[in-house]
Design a protein around this motif. Structure first.
Motif, PDB file in Angstrom:
ATOM      1  N   ALA A  33       0.840  -1.193   0.000  1.00  0.00           N
ATOM      2  CA  ALA A  33       0.000   0.000   0.000  1.00  0.00           C
ATOM      3  C   ALA A  33       0.875   1.242   0.000  1.00  0.00           C
ATOM      4  N   GLY A  34       2.023   1.139   0.691  1.00  0.00           N
ATOM      5  CA  GLY A  34       2.966   2.258   0.694  1.00  0.00           C
ATOM      6  C   GLY A  34       3.471   2.547  -0.710  1.00  0.00           C
ATOM      7  N   VAL A  35       3.753   1.469  -1.456  1.00  0.00           N
ATOM      8  CA  VAL A  35       4.189   1.658  -2.845  1.00  0.00           C
ATOM      9  C   VAL A  35       3.098   2.377  -3.645  1.00  0.00           C
ATOM     10  N   ALA A  36       1.832   1.954  -3.442  1.00  0.00           N
ATOM     11  CA  ALA A  36       0.734   2.583  -4.177  1.00  0.00           C
ATOM     12  C   ALA A  36       0.635   4.068  -3.838  1.00  0.00           C
ATOM     13  N   VAL A  37       0.707   4.379  -2.532  1.00  0.00           N
ATOM     14  CA  VAL A  37       0.601   5.787  -2.125  1.00  0.00           C
ATOM     15  C   VAL A  37       1.782   6.583  -2.678  1.00  0.00           C
ATOM     16  N   ALA A  38       2.980   5.983  -2.592  1.00  0.00           N
ATOM     17  CA  ALA A  38       4.154   6.691  -3.101  1.00  0.00           C
ATOM     18  C   ALA A  38       4.014   6.960  -4.592  1.00  0.00           C
ATOM     19  N   ALA A  39       3.502   5.958  -5.337  1.00  0.00           N
ATOM     20  CA  ALA A  39       3.320   6.151  -6.774  1.00  0.00           C
ATOM     21  C   ALA A  39       2.308   7.264  -7.031  1.00  0.00           C
ATOM     22  N   ALA A  40       1.205   7.261  -6.260  1.00  0.00           N
ATOM     23  CA  ALA A  40       0.189   8.289  -6.463  1.00  0.00           C
ATOM     24  C   ALA A  40       0.750   9.677  -6.177  1.00  0.00           C
ATOM     25  N   VAL A  41       1.460   9.805  -5.052  1.00  0.00           N
ATOM     26  CA  VAL A  41       1.998  11.121  -4.685  1.00  0.00           C
ATOM     27  C   VAL A  41       3.037  11.567  -5.710  1.00  0.00           C
ATOM     28  N   ALA A  42       3.909  10.619  -6.116  1.00  0.00           N
ATOM     29  CA  ALA A  42       4.915  10.971  -7.112  1.00  0.00           C
ATOM     30  C   ALA A  42       4.244  11.428  -8.403  1.00  0.00           C
ATOM     31  N   GLY A  43       3.183  10.723  -8.804  1.00  0.00           N
ATOM     32  CA  GLY A  43       2.464  11.118 -10.010  1.00  0.00           C
ATOM     33  C   GLY A  43       1.858  12.500  -9.881  1.00  0.00           C
ATOM     34  N   ILE A  44       1.241  12.762  -8.718  1.00  0.00           N
ATOM     35  CA  ILE A  44       0.610  14.071  -8.500  1.00  0.00           C
ATOM     36  C   ILE A  44       1.646  15.179  -8.645  1.00  0.00           C
ATOM     37  N   LEU A  45       2.818  14.985  -7.971  1.00  0.00           N
ATOM     38  CA  LEU A  45       3.829  16.044  -7.997  1.00  0.00           C
ATOM     39  C   LEU A  45       4.475  16.148  -9.375  1.00  0.00           C
ATOM     40  N   TYR A  46       4.705  14.984 -10.021  1.00  0.00           N
ATOM     41  CA  TYR A  46       5.369  15.007 -11.328  1.00  0.00           C
ATOM     42  C   TYR A  46       4.495  15.719 -12.361  1.00  0.00           C
ATOM     43  N   PHE A  47       3.212  15.300 -12.439  1.00  0.00           N
ATOM     44  CA  PHE A  47       2.327  15.927 -13.423  1.00  0.00           C
ATOM     45  C   PHE A  47       2.025  17.373 -13.047  1.00  0.00           C
ATOM     46  N   GLY A  48       2.181  17.703 -11.760  1.00  0.00           N
ATOM     47  CA  GLY A  48       1.964  19.085 -11.356  1.00  0.00           C
ATOM     48  C   GLY A  48       3.061  19.994 -11.873  1.00  0.00           C
ATOM     49  N   VAL A  49       4.280  19.446 -12.007  1.00  0.00           N
ATOM     50  CA  VAL A  49       5.415  20.271 -12.447  1.00  0.00           C
ATOM     51  C   VAL A  49       5.643  20.117 -13.950  1.00  0.00           C
ATOM     52  N   ARG A  50       5.523  18.881 -14.454  1.00  0.00           N
ATOM     53  CA  ARG A  50       5.792  18.625 -15.870  1.00  0.00           C
ATOM     54  C   ARG A  50       4.591  17.950 -16.528  1.00  0.00           C
ATOM     55  N   PRO A  51       3.544  18.699 -16.791  1.00  0.00           N
ATOM     56  CA  PRO A  51       2.340  18.077 -17.352  1.00  0.00           C
ATOM     57  C   PRO A  51       2.414  17.873 -18.866  1.00  0.00           C
ATOM     58  N   ASN A  52       3.510  18.302 -19.516  1.00  0.00           N
ATOM     59  CA  ASN A  52       3.515  18.373 -20.979  1.00  0.00           C
ATOM     60  C   ASN A  52       3.314  17.019 -21.645  1.00  0.00           C
ATOM     61  N   GLY A  53       4.027  15.986 -21.132  1.00  0.00           N
ATOM     62  CA  GLY A  53       3.928  14.670 -21.746  1.00  0.00           C
ATOM     63  C   GLY A  53       2.502  14.158 -21.725  1.00  0.00           C
ATOM     64  N   LEU A  54       1.874  14.259 -20.537  1.00  0.00           N
ATOM     65  CA  LEU A  54       0.492  13.798 -20.384  1.00  0.00           C
ATOM     66  C   LEU A  54      -0.441  14.596 -21.284  1.00  0.00           C
ATOM     67  N   LEU A  55      -0.209  15.917 -21.314  1.00  0.00           N
ATOM     68  CA  LEU A  55      -1.114  16.765 -22.089  1.00  0.00           C
ATOM     69  C   LEU A  55      -0.983  16.480 -23.585  1.00  0.00           C
ATOM     70  N   ASP A  56       0.253  16.248 -24.046  1.00  0.00           N
ATOM     71  CA  ASP A  56       0.427  15.946 -25.475  1.00  0.00           C
ATOM     72  C   ASP A  56      -0.307  14.669 -25.842  1.00  0.00           C
ATOM     73  N   LEU A  57      -0.170  13.654 -24.970  1.00  0.00           N
ATOM     74  CA  LEU A  57      -0.875  12.393 -25.210  1.00  0.00           C
ATOM     75  C   LEU A  57      -2.380  12.638 -25.277  1.00  0.00           C
ATOM     76  N   ALA A  58      -2.893  13.421 -24.320  1.00  0.00           N
ATOM     77  CA  ALA A  58      -4.328  13.684 -24.280  1.00  0.00           C
ATOM     78  C   ALA A  58      -4.775  14.491 -25.496  1.00  0.00           C
ATOM     79  N   LYS A  59      -3.909  15.399 -25.971  1.00  0.00           N
ATOM     80  CA  LYS A  59      -4.287  16.241 -27.116  1.00  0.00           C
ATOM     81  C   LYS A  59      -4.388  15.423 -28.391  1.00  0.00           C
ATOM     82  N   GLU A  60      -3.387  14.516 -28.595  1.00  0.00           N
ATOM     83  CA  GLU A  60      -3.474  13.630 -29.764  1.00  0.00           C
ATOM     84  C   GLU A  60      -4.741  12.806 -29.701  1.00  0.00           C
ATOM     85  N   THR A  61      -5.080  12.391 -28.475  1.00  0.00           N
ATOM     86  CA  THR A  61      -6.257  11.564 -28.293  1.00  0.00           C
ATOM     87  C   THR A  61      -7.515  12.335 -28.617  1.00  0.00           C
ATOM     88  N   GLY A  62      -7.492  13.622 -28.292  1.00  0.00           N
ATOM     89  CA  GLY A  62      -8.682  14.439 -28.502  1.00  0.00           C
ATOM     90  C   GLY A  62      -9.112  14.473 -29.951  1.00  0.00           C
TER      91      GLY A  62
END
Lengths: 503, 98
Positions: A458-487
């Motif tokens: 469960a600690g691994v899951a929480v760590a992954a979630a928190v890391a994801g939150i902080l990572y996408f909060g600072v560097r959202p470009n990769g995720l956004l590009d993927l979502a834009k192509e999808t759009g």
């Protein structure tokens, strides 16, 4: 790679992720038929589930990498980026849920590995919903998911609250399915087809924009979906069900199930009804009601689990804003928000599962007092999740909300944008107190938090979630590009028209 | 033939089902009303299939299969709640509220 869905090979390739996952689910079902007594069996079943989810995600990745597409018009199942992205989302939500469930099931003595089988079947249903190109496939995916989740909600058979949650969820869910199905029947009656793209073509070519049968069908469909995504005023079941169900199941319902319903709603509205503008105002109205009511009622909650339940209703309102825009910017914002929302909600529920015992519905927000001095990392993780839910800059929640605001402003929906901002400010009134009691209040008595223990996985899951939150909060470009192509992929391509047979 | 009357009957059946779900308080009766709603949809599909081709009739089989699966799970859940509460009256099932 262009697939021809009229020959078996193309169809098999198009359905490969679902087939792989179904195969694993069958293997797991056989396994638990023989081995279902000890903790060890439970662990092995959980391991098989994790492997199943990873291999399915790899299969989806393989299809995405080879740019699988459909030759001609897609029958029954879509083969596009939107489907792959939503598949990853569902598989990721299920994967985090499995990690949280490992220790939870052992701690609560829920020694039944069937839990994982039901989880896998629910994920298959979600993947069918995300990829459904036909209203009937959508309905079958929805039911496959719902029936599995009804059982999961009442999985703790010794707990009367879980039984009550399952009953309420089942009755409301079946009721909503009835509406959805009648809507499908009337749309079929008005257009002569249940294929989403063809419905779109028919609405356009036969000028059915004001046909009463189509409009009633669309309305019933929207009511069914509004129940499923828990939009106000169809949300009454959600707090009770989220409260009574075992916490990992609640996390799964609040993220995966809700995301699947939203993914299907979005595809239906943008592909089948791009011309019928009537739904835009209805969805916008639902969004306003959901944002306002969800946030205001959440303010009054003292139980952490119920507060998170109302918070997930409020977030459904923000997602409805993205749906109401109906543009490709809206699609990108919608997908980014779903990812961010899944990470932060799953993280919060996983931490709640660590704090409480026996259903966790009795954990009050005030019970967290002084957690920061005893369990600094847990307190930090919960604080990050709360800040992200609030939409604090630097977290994924902020970026996601920002893109929804941009999309709403892009189509001139200033009222929706203003209410989104105002209700987000209101939501600080219940997210910030959680952080405040953890960091600024003293422990009520010695050893108040000794029982708080997050297992390793469960600690691994929480760590992954928190890391994801902080990572996408600072560097959202990769995720956004993927979502834009999808759009772009989800837009309908009306190339030819069909006449319904017999008319 | 008879498309209009068949659609009208199914609409009335559906409305009866919705009214039953909203008004009755016994879990089993509510579940029966949900089944009535699904059967009203089946009638709609069959009636429309006269004009729109065979697919409407095939949908009915899917709906019946789903309804059967739902009945199995639903009755099990109702049984589970009866074990705890000795009643299936929703007025007495009120542990969760707020």
């Amino acid at each position: 790679m262009s697939l021809d869905l009229s020959i078996p090979r193309g169809l098999l390739l198009a359905l490969l992720p679902e087939l792989v996952l179904t195969g694993w689910a069958m293997i797991l079902l056989l396994f638990v038929a023989w081995r279902h007594r000890t903790t060890r069996d439970l662990r092995v079943a959980g391991g098989i589930t994790a492997v199943a989810l990873v291999t399915t995600a790899a299969t989806v990745w393989w299809l995405w990498w080879n740019q699988a597409g459909v030759a001609g018009i897609a029958q029954m199942v879509a083969v596009d980026d939107y489907r792959w992205v939503t598949d990853w989302l569902f598989l990721g939500a299920a994967g985090l849920t499995v990690l949280v469930s490992f220790e939870y099931l052992e701690r609560e003595r829920l020694l039944a590995p069937e839990y994982y089988v039901l989880l896998l079947f629910a994920v298959i249903g979600m993947m069918l919903m995300g990829g459904a190109e036909d209203l009937m496939v959508l309905f079958l995916g929805l039911e496959l998911m719902s029936i599995a989740v009804y059982v999961l909600a009442g999985f703790d058979r010794r707990n009367p609250r879980a039984a009550e949650a399952a009953l309420k969820y089942f009755l409301i869910g079946a009721f909503a399915s009835g509406f959805l199905l009648y809507g499908i029947a009337l749309i079929y009656g008005a257009t002569g087809t249940t294929n989403l793209s063809l419905v779109g073509v028919q609405v356009d070519s036969l000028r059915l924009g004001s046909d009463p049968m189509l409009l009633i069908g669309l309305g019933l469909l929207l009511v069914g979906f509004a129940f499923k995504v828990a939009a106000v005023p169809f949300h009454m079941w959600a707090p009770d069900v989220y409260d009574g169900a075992p916490t990992p199941v609640t996390a799964f319902m609040a993220t995966g199930v809700k995301a699947a319903a939203f993914a299907a709603l979005f595809r239906v509205l943008t592909e089948a009804f791009p011309q019928a503008g009537a739904w835009r105002e209805i969805v916008a109205g639902l969004a306003i009601l959901t944002m306002v009511a969800g946030n205001l009622v959440a303010l009054a909650q003292r139980s952490l689990k119920r507060m998170l339940a109302y918070s997930s209703i409020a977030h459904a309102g923000y997602l409805l804003v993205a749906v109401a825009t109906g543009t490709s910017a809206g699609t990108a914002a919608f997908l980014v928000y779903l990812v961010a929302y899944t990470l932060m909600t799953l993280g919060a529920f996983a931490l709640l599962a660590a704090k409480g015992r026996g259903g966790e519905s009795d954990v009050l927000i005030d019970d967290l007092a002084g957690l920061a001095s005893r369990r600094p990392w847990l307190a930090f993780a919960l604080a990050v999740c709360m800040l992200s839910l609030l939409g604090f800059p630097g977290t994924a929640g902020f970026i996601a909300k920002w893109y929804i605001l941009l999309a709403a402003a892009g189509v001139g929906e200033w009222l929706l944008a203003a209410i989104l901002v105002l209700t987000s400010v209101v939501s600080a009134g219940y997210y910030l107190p959680v952080i405040m009691v953890m960091y600024m209040k003293p422990e009520p008595f010695e050893q108040a938090h000794t029982g708080v223990k997050l297992g390793r996985l469960a600690g691994v899951a929480v760590a992954a979630a928190v890391a994801g939150i902080l990572y996408f909060g600072v560097r959202p470009n990769g995720l956004l590009d993927l979502a834009k192509e999808t759009g772009v992929g989800v837009k309908p391509v009306p190339t030819f028209t069909v006449e319904p047979s017999g008319r | 033939m008879l498309l209009g009357p068949a659609l009208a009957v199914s609409a009335i059946l559906f409305t009866l089902g919705v009214a039953g779900v909203l008004l009755r308080r016994n879990a089993i009766v509510i579940f029966m009303c949900v089944e009535l709603m699904l059967n009203a949809v089946n009638l709609t599909f069959v009636a429309l299939a006269q004009q729109l081709g065979i697919s409407g009739q095939i949908f009915v089989f899917f709906v019946m299969a789903v309804a059967a699966a739902e009945a199995a799970v639903g009755l099990a859940i109702i049984l589970a709640i009866f074990r705890h509460k000795e009643t299936v009256d929703l007025r007495n099932i009120n542990l969760l509220k707020g």
